[in-house]
Design an enzyme around this catalytic site. Structure first.
Site, mmCIF file in Angstrom:
data_model
loop_
_atom_site.group_PDB
_atom_site.id
_atom_site.type_symbol
_atom_site.label_atom_id
_atom_site.label_comp_id
_atom_site.label_asym_id
_atom_site.label_seq_id
_atom_site.Cartn_x
_atom_site.Cartn_y
_atom_site.Cartn_z
ATOM 1 N N GLN A 1 -21.592 -30.560 22.795
ATOM 2 C CA GLN A 1 -22.762 -30.126 23.556
ATOM 3 C C GLN A 1 -23.602 -29.136 22.754
ATOM 4 O OE1 GLN A 1 -23.568 -31.452 26.438
ATOM 5 N NE2 GLN A 1 -21.643 -32.459 26.960
ATOM 6 N N HIS B 1 -13.488 -28.931 28.096
ATOM 7 C CA HIS B 1 -13.362 -30.358 28.385
ATOM 8 C C HIS B 1 -11.933 -30.776 28.065
ATOM 9 C CE1 HIS B 1 -14.034 -34.712 27.801
ATOM 10 N NE2 HIS B 1 -15.177 -34.572 28.449
#
Length: 419
Positions: free
Chosen positions: A216, A136
């Site tokens: 996550q 990310h």
């Protein structure tokens, strides 16, 4: 304030009753375009159970005051609950001591803290930062800024066509110049669970530190930072069914003690004069100003809720829904799943031949199905996989097989309309 309430808390240990769980999430009763909401964007931000809403509302109504500063009863109570929330995060991450848990405004803030206070303080020209190419942007850009400030160099660790971490390539990149390795525990696009423990062992053998984006990973599996042997581990509240505006950084105590502060202000100091200031011990050193008091209470309530359900049971349920959705989508001609690593988490990113991901997402929304479309803050990964964007469905503890079927049916309907 962290007591779990609601139907899900009373589930038997030998089963996972998703229907009971869904009753704990008021928003799931919403209608979208006259159709039941099918929320498949939890990787972006998960919905909130009643337990979290009640904990935060109760804190504001009955126990709110500023923390660490008052000697009156309400401030003492608020401080106790705020610090109890820190202990909840410590337990959740398996850290050795609460002093290793720093509250932040989210996962991005936690990673930037490491970049500013460790990387910029200790890296030198020519040092190398290894960053997995599936990261990310929040686990890429801070290291680029640190490299610009110090003269260090950022080098990408490759992933395979299936989205698997290329450990052989990583091992070949390790050398005396490598000082930091940055990797996500779970990819927000591919769903790949990275072999963090092995990555950390190799980094340490080469004399490097490792920072893990767990935003996550911590949602979908049990985390123990001591067993993983990582130096830093970042999490965010809103993906784990808690509020926005709150996250946490785990850092080894000795590293936090050596790091300068991130921001200046109240509560992060030991002494202040116009000649000089000295810093408080961690974690207070990194928590300048009035903290996210009620948000921390909400995060703790979310963690308690998840732990009451059982992370292993949640994982088994999410895997069942993921596998069902994968079978259905794989059977659709012209649909390509991006990221097929074995043992992946509850994310499916896909492209459809002849259709833009945003068009697919828009048509799915007309059927009440909420998915994400775009580059998912992972542009280097999009380039690696040869696409400009994907449609992404992500699953959570409240997701169902019926919702996976609604997704597949919606995609087929969208493809028919677009063609």
């Amino acid at each position: 304030m962290n007591i779990v309430q609601g139907s899900a808390a009373a589930l038997p240990n030998d089963g996972f009753d998703v229907a009971a769980v869904r009753k704990d999430f008021p928003i799931l009763a919403t209608l979208v375009h006259g159709k039941p909401l099918v929320f498949l964007d939890s990787a972006a931000s998960a919905q909130k159970p009643e337990a979290v809403l009640r904990a935060m509302d109760g804190m504001y109504r009955t126990a709110y005051a500023n923390v660490h500063r008052g000697v009156y009863t309400l401030s003492d109570l608020a401080t106790a609950r705020y610090e109890a929330a820190r202990e909840t995060v410590r337990r959740f991450l398996g850290a050795g001591d609460v002093s290793e848990i720093v509250f932040t405004s989210g996962g991005t803030d936690a990673l930037n803290l490491v970049a500013r206070c460790w990387a910029q303080a200790f890296l030198k020209p020519g040092d190398e930062i290894l960053v997995c190419e599936s990261e990310h942007h929040s686990n890429i850009v801070p290291w680029q800024l640190a490299a610009q400030a110090t003269g260090a160099v950022v080098r990408p660790i490759p992933v395979t066509d299936e989205g698997v971490f290329d450990f052989e390539a990583y091992a070949a990149m390790l050398g005396p110049k490598v000082k930091l390795v940055a990797v996500a525990h779970m990819s927000n696009v591919l769903g790949t669970i990275m072999p963090v423990k092995a990555i950390a062992a190799a980094a340490h053998a080469a004399g490097a530190k490792i920072v893990v984006d767990g935003c996550q990973g911590a949602v979908h599996q049990t985390v123990n930072v001591r067993d993983l042997d990582v130096d830093f581990y970042a999490v965010t509240g809103h993906k784990i069914y808690g509020p926005t505006g709150i996250g946490a950084l785990y850092g080894r105590r000795e590293l936090l003690e050596a790091m300068p502060p991130y921001k200046g202000g109240g509560d992060m100091i030991e002494t202040v004069s116009f000649e000089r200031s000295t810093w408080a011990e961690p974690p207070a050193r990194f928590e300048a100003g009035t903290p996210m008091i009620v948000e921390a209470i909400g995060l703790a309530a979310a963690i308690d809720y998840v732990e009451a359900l059982g992370i292993a049971r949640i994982h088994a349920h999410e895997t069942d829904v993921l596998d069902h959705a994968t079978r259905l989508l794989t059977a659709i001609p012209g649909l390509r799943i991006i990221g097929t690593a074995p043992g992946k988490g509850g994310v499916i990113s896909f492209t459809v031949e002849g259709a833009h991901p945003s068009d697919i997402a828009t048509l799915l929304d007309q059927r009440g199905v909420a998915v994400r479309a775009g580059h998912h803050c992972a542009q280097p990964l999009m380039v690696r996989m040869g696409v400009s964007a994907t449609t992404r469905a992500s699953f959570a503890l409240y997701s169902t097989r019926a919702e996976a079927e609604a997704l597949a049916a919606g995609v087929e309907r969208a493809m028919a309309l677009l063609r």
